[in-house]
Design an enzyme around this catalytic site. Structure first.
Site, PDB file in Angstrom:
ATOM      1  NE  ARG A  79      -8.023  -4.903  -9.407  1.00  0.00           N
ATOM      2  CZ  ARG A  79      -7.445  -5.079  -8.231  1.00  0.00           C
ATOM      3  NH1 ARG A  79      -6.309  -5.717  -8.138  1.00  0.00           N
ATOM      4  NH2 ARG A  79      -8.014  -4.637  -7.131  1.00  0.00           N
ATOM      5  CB  VAL A  80      -3.185  -1.757 -11.856  1.00  0.00           C
ATOM      6  CG1 VAL A  80      -2.151  -1.409 -10.783  1.00  0.00           C
ATOM      7  CG2 VAL A  80      -2.484  -2.222 -13.129  1.00  0.00           C
ATOM      8  N   GLY A  81      -4.407  -2.955  -8.930  1.00  0.00           N
ATOM      9  CA  GLY A  81      -4.985  -2.573  -7.636  1.00  0.00           C
ATOM     10  C   GLY A  81      -4.145  -1.513  -6.950  1.00  0.00           C
ATOM     11  CG  ASP A  82      -4.168  -1.584  -2.728  1.00  0.00           C
ATOM     12  OD1 ASP A  82      -4.648  -2.605  -3.265  1.00  0.00           O
ATOM     13  OD2 ASP A  82      -3.611  -1.605  -1.618  1.00  0.00           O
ATOM     14  CB  THR A 112      -1.417  -7.593  -1.058  1.00  0.00           C
ATOM     15  OG1 THR A 112      -2.234  -7.480  -2.199  1.00  0.00           O
ATOM     16  CG2 THR A 112      -0.075  -6.925  -1.301  1.00  0.00           C
ATOM     17  CB  THR A 142      -3.618  -6.603   2.320  1.00  0.00           C
ATOM     18  OG1 THR A 142      -4.213  -7.643   1.546  1.00  0.00           O
ATOM     19  CG2 THR A 142      -3.910  -6.862   3.788  1.00  0.00           C
ATOM     20  N   GLY A 143      -6.321  -5.697   0.910  1.00  0.00           N
ATOM     21  CA  GLY A 143      -7.784  -5.652   0.879  1.00  0.00           C
ATOM     22  C   GLY A 143      -8.262  -5.342  -0.524  1.00  0.00           C
ATOM     23  N   GLY A 189      -8.407  -3.354  -3.447  1.00  0.00           N
ATOM     24  CA  GLY A 189      -7.620  -2.228  -3.955  1.00  0.00           C
ATOM     25  C   GLY A 189      -8.466  -1.056  -4.398  1.00  0.00           C
TER      26      GLY A 189
HETATM   27  N1  ASP Z   1      -5.052  -5.020  -2.519  1.00  0.00           N
HETATM   28  C1  ASP Z   1      -4.833  -6.029  -3.530  1.00  0.00           C
HETATM   29  C2  ASP Z   1      -5.482  -5.596  -4.821  1.00  0.00           C
HETATM   30  O1  ASP Z   1      -6.526  -5.010  -4.800  1.00  0.00           O
HETATM   31  C3  ASP Z   1      -5.362  -7.329  -3.154  1.00  0.00           C
HETATM   32  C4  ASP Z   1      -4.986  -7.788  -1.782  1.00  0.00           C
HETATM   33  O2  ASP Z   1      -4.599  -7.051  -0.941  1.00  0.00           O
HETATM   34  O3  ASP Z   1      -5.058  -8.951  -1.523  1.00  0.00           O
HETATM   35  O4  ASP Z   1      -4.938  -5.923  -5.860  1.00  0.00           O
END
Ligand code: ASP
Length: 318
Positions: free
Chosen positions: A178-181, A150, A201-202, A204
């Site tokens: 699907r929704v992440g953080d 992200t 980022t990472g 979620g």
């Molecule tokens: N954090 C984001 C998610 O889980 C992905 C990412 O950071 O690359 O959607």
């Protein structure tokens, strides 16, 4: 005093543009939106905006959020399809009193009504990436989800306003819906102009368990330096997740405080970030954990160039 820090090397060129505005007394909001738009528009980054990798059903669904640390205005969209600049849609939502977070069809209807640019965000290159990944995961039994990056940014302007923004196509091969953080205030981003801001980022699903961006800002409010706060939150969550669940997903966080001091931490060895302040031109660092602290290393010009060459090289179907 102004400053801006962003996740990953991919933010560098966007920062180059945003910094010109900040130097001219531009707002942190404009800096964050301009820089993120740049990343969204760049077709070779496969985790944000145009060219972002599609979900399991071969559709690009995007998440984005915006937070103004002075007014606490927040706006977010999730699982939106076919719009060019999710960050601008999220920012526009932050100006309303209610209905600040819209998802899916509702978000698309809003964006359409407001005249935001429509665009088919699925590129031929992303389709090749998708098909290659499907093959790889079948042949090598690797996780289909190991593709994400992200872009998150936090900026301080000369008026003392602090703003945070995120934009992402989320986890590669995610389920539809699907929704992440990233669009979740507190997890993917948080800003408080009296203190500072952070963005993550990472994975979620794991980042949300630690509400990491809010946590970093909370620690900075208690007087912690952004570097220490990022380390504390990253390492604590990593340890907690391993203790409770056997393993921790990727966690990377960047932060800035109201004095323009910044920090970054990650529980992976591949994290990079881009930063600029009044006293430092746009600089990209790679960072690694050594013991209980992070060691940041300035990326060489060769590393920066190789990164772009690699992202832009012709892609062959496997
Ligand atoms: N954090 C984001 C998610 O889980 C992905 C990412 O950071 O690359 O959607």
């Amino acid at each position: 005093m102004w400053g801006i820090i962003a996740t990953w090397r991919m933010a560098k060129e966007g920062l180059d543009v945003a910094v010109a505005g900040l130097q001219e007394n531009g707002s942190a909001g404009d800096a964050v939106e301009t820089a993120i738009k740049y990343v969204e528009d760049f077709p070779f980054y496969k985790s944000v905006g145009y060219g972002g990798l599609p979900n399991e059903e071969m559709e690009v669904e995007l998440d984005a959020a915006y937070m103004d640390g002075t007014t606490f205005d927040v706006g977010a969209i999730a699982a939106i399809k076919d719009f060019a600049n999710p960050i601008s849609i999220a920012r526009s939502l932050s100006l309303f009193k209610v209905n600040n977070m819209l998802v899916g069809v509702g978000a698309e209807k809003y964006a359409h009504r407001m005249g935001f640019e429509r665009k088919n965000m699925l590129t031929d290159r992303a389709k090749i990436h998708y098909r290659n990944r499907v093959k790889e995961t079948q042949e090598m039994e690797i996780s289909p989800y190991s593709g994400h990056d992200t872009v998150g940014m936090v900026s301080l302007d000369c008026q003392g306003n602090i703003v945070a923004g995120t934009s992402t196509s989320g986890l590669f091969m995610k389920k539809a819906g699907r929704v992440g953080d990233s669009p979740i205030i507190g997890s993917g981003l948080y800003a408080d102009s009296h203190v500072g801001a952070a963005t993550a980022t990472g994975l979620g699903e794991d980042l949300m368990k630690g509400v990491v961006s809010y946590e970093v800002v909370r620690l900075m409010k208690q007087g912690m330096h952004p570097q220490q706060a990022c380390e504390r939150v990253t390492f604590d969550l990593d340890r907690e997740l391993i203790a409770r669940r056997g393993k921790a997903g990727d966690i990377s966080i960047v932060a800035i405080n109201k004095d323009g001091e910044w920090g970054a931490a990650a529980n992976i060895d591949t994290f990079s970030f881009s930063v600029a302040t009044e006293s430092q031109p746009v600089t990209v660092y790679t960072t690694k954990r050594v013991g209980d602290s992070m060691v940041h290393e300035k990326a060489s010009q060769a590393w920066l160039d190789d990164y772009l060459t690699d992202r832009m090289k012709p892609l062959e179907e496997k």
